[in-house]
Design a protein around this motif. Structure first.
Motif, short mmCIF file in Angstrom:
data_model
loop_
_atom_site.label_atom_id
_atom_site.label_comp_id
_atom_site.label_asym_id
_atom_site.label_seq_id
_atom_site.Cartn_x
_atom_site.Cartn_y
_atom_site.Cartn_z
N SER A 176 0.93 -1.24 0.05
CA SER A 176 -0.03 0.03 -0.10
C SER A 176 0.99 1.25 0.04
O SER A 176 1.82 1.67 0.90
CB SER A 176 -0.81 0.00 1.29
N ASP A 177 0.83 1.96 -1.13
CA ASP A 177 1.64 3.14 -1.18
C ASP A 177 0.67 4.35 -1.64
O ASP A 177 -0.61 4.22 -1.71
CB ASP A 177 2.41 2.96 -2.33
N SER A 178 1.35 5.64 -1.31
CA SER A 178 0.76 6.83 -1.32
C SER A 178 -0.70 6.83 -0.56
O SER A 178 -1.73 7.03 -0.71
CB SER A 178 0.40 7.19 -2.64
N LEU A 179 -0.30 6.46 0.76
CA LEU A 179 -1.79 6.25 1.62
C LEU A 179 -2.40 7.43 1.95
O LEU A 179 -1.78 8.45 2.15
CB LEU A 179 -1.41 5.33 2.74
N LYS A 180 -3.70 7.37 2.00
CA LYS A 180 -4.61 8.40 2.43
C LYS A 180 -5.19 8.31 3.62
O LYS A 180 -5.47 7.21 4.05
CB LYS A 180 -5.36 8.91 1.24
N PRO A 181 -5.62 9.51 4.30
CA PRO A 181 -6.55 9.18 5.62
C PRO A 181 -7.68 8.56 5.19
O PRO A 181 -8.08 7.76 6.21
CB PRO A 181 -6.80 10.72 6.01
N GLU A 182 -8.29 8.35 4.10
CA GLU A 182 -9.49 7.80 3.82
C GLU A 182 -9.14 6.17 3.85
O GLU A 182 -10.05 5.40 3.65
CB GLU A 182 -10.11 8.15 2.49
N ASP A 183 -8.05 5.91 3.71
CA ASP A 183 -7.47 4.41 3.77
C ASP A 183 -7.58 3.80 5.23
O ASP A 183 -7.46 2.64 5.34
CB ASP A 183 -6.03 4.17 3.17
N THR A 184 -7.83 4.89 6.30
CA THR A 184 -7.75 4.00 7.46
C THR A 184 -8.89 3.29 7.65
O THR A 184 -10.00 3.48 7.46
CB THR A 184 -8.01 5.27 8.40
N ALA A 185 -8.64 2.06 8.18
CA ALA A 185 -9.78 1.19 8.28
C ALA A 185 -9.08 -0.15 8.94
O ALA A 185 -7.81 -0.37 9.04
CB ALA A 185 -10.25 0.47 7.03
N VAL A 186 -9.68 -1.24 9.38
CA VAL A 186 -9.45 -2.48 9.75
C VAL A 186 -9.42 -3.45 8.54
O VAL A 186 -10.26 -3.64 7.75
CB VAL A 186 -10.22 -3.23 10.77
N TYR A 187 -8.11 -3.75 8.23
CA TYR A 187 -7.92 -4.65 6.94
C TYR A 187 -7.84 -6.19 7.38
O TYR A 187 -7.42 -6.52 8.07
CB TYR A 187 -6.64 -4.25 6.32
N TYR A 188 -8.55 -6.84 6.45
CA TYR A 188 -9.13 -8.44 6.77
C TYR A 188 -8.75 -9.19 5.55
O TYR A 188 -9.00 -8.72 4.34
CB TYR A 188 -10.52 -8.54 7.04
N CYS A 189 -7.88 -10.14 5.74
CA CYS A 189 -7.52 -11.00 4.79
C CYS A 189 -8.40 -12.03 4.43
O CYS A 189 -9.19 -12.51 5.76
CB CYS A 189 -6.04 -11.52 4.74
N HIS A 190 -8.81 -12.50 3.27
CA HIS A 190 -9.60 -13.66 3.01
C HIS A 190 -8.96 -14.50 2.03
O HIS A 190 -8.28 -14.29 1.31
CB HIS A 190 -10.72 -12.89 2.30
N ALA A 191 -9.38 -15.90 2.17
CA ALA A 191 -9.16 -17.16 1.41
C ALA A 191 -10.23 -17.93 1.29
O ALA A 191 -10.97 -18.24 2.17
CB ALA A 191 -7.74 -17.54 1.92
N ALA A 192 -10.20 -18.56 -0.02
CA ALA A 192 -11.54 -19.41 -0.41
C ALA A 192 -10.70 -20.83 -0.47
O ALA A 192 -9.71 -20.93 -1.66
CB ALA A 192 -12.05 -19.08 -1.76
N VAL A 193 -10.84 -21.61 0.58
CA VAL A 193 -10.03 -22.50 0.83
C VAL A 193 -10.82 -24.03 0.67
O VAL A 193 -11.82 -24.19 0.92
CB VAL A 193 -9.44 -22.74 2.05
N GLN A 194 -10.01 -24.90 -0.18
CA GLN A 194 -10.61 -26.18 -0.45
C GLN A 194 -9.67 -27.21 0.53
O GLN A 194 -8.41 -27.36 0.45
CB GLN A 194 -10.38 -26.77 -1.97
#
Length: 120
Positions: free
Chosen positions: A81-99
């Motif tokens: 994540s580059d050139s970050l802005k205040p509106e990028d502020t959040a909790v970031y969750y990773c996701h995976a679709a797993v078999q």
């Protein structure tokens, strides 16, 4: 299956962060891996996703600033994540679709969330 995310933190306007997420446990195959985020008072939104074959999607607001990548051998997804802005502020969750087994269907798994805060 567990997803462990790391790399969040506090950064100033224009700064950079690299998020990582490792999937572990009983995994036969992972199709899509990606990142979502949720800011206070807002719905969770897709930030970026990447298929096993390399197809990528980004939300319009991060195009040109964020880069998703993955290491299939390590069951790991990254978000630069580059050139970050205040509106990028959040909790970031990773996701995976797993078999989990070759005869199984894919199921969605989520990481615990990592806070990204961008100060102005």
């Amino acid at each position: 299956v567990q997803l462990q995310a790391s790399g969040g933190g506090l950064v100033q306007l224009g700064g950079s962060l690299r998020l990582s997420c490792v999937a572990s446990g009983s995994i036969f195959s992972i199709s899509v891996m990606g990142w979502y985020r949720q800011a206070p008072g807002k719905q969770r939104e897709l930030v970026a996703s990447m298929s096993r074959s390399g197809s990528i999607n980004y939300v319009d607001s991060v195009k040109g600033r964020f880069t998703i990548s993955r290491d299939n051998a390590k069951n790991t997804v990254y978000l630069q994540s580059d050139s970050l802005k205040p509106e990028d502020t959040a909790v970031y969750y990773c996701h995976a679709a797993v078999q989990k087994h070759y005869i199984d269907t894919y199921h969605n798994y989520w990481g615990q969330g990592t806070q990204v805060t961008v100060s102005s």
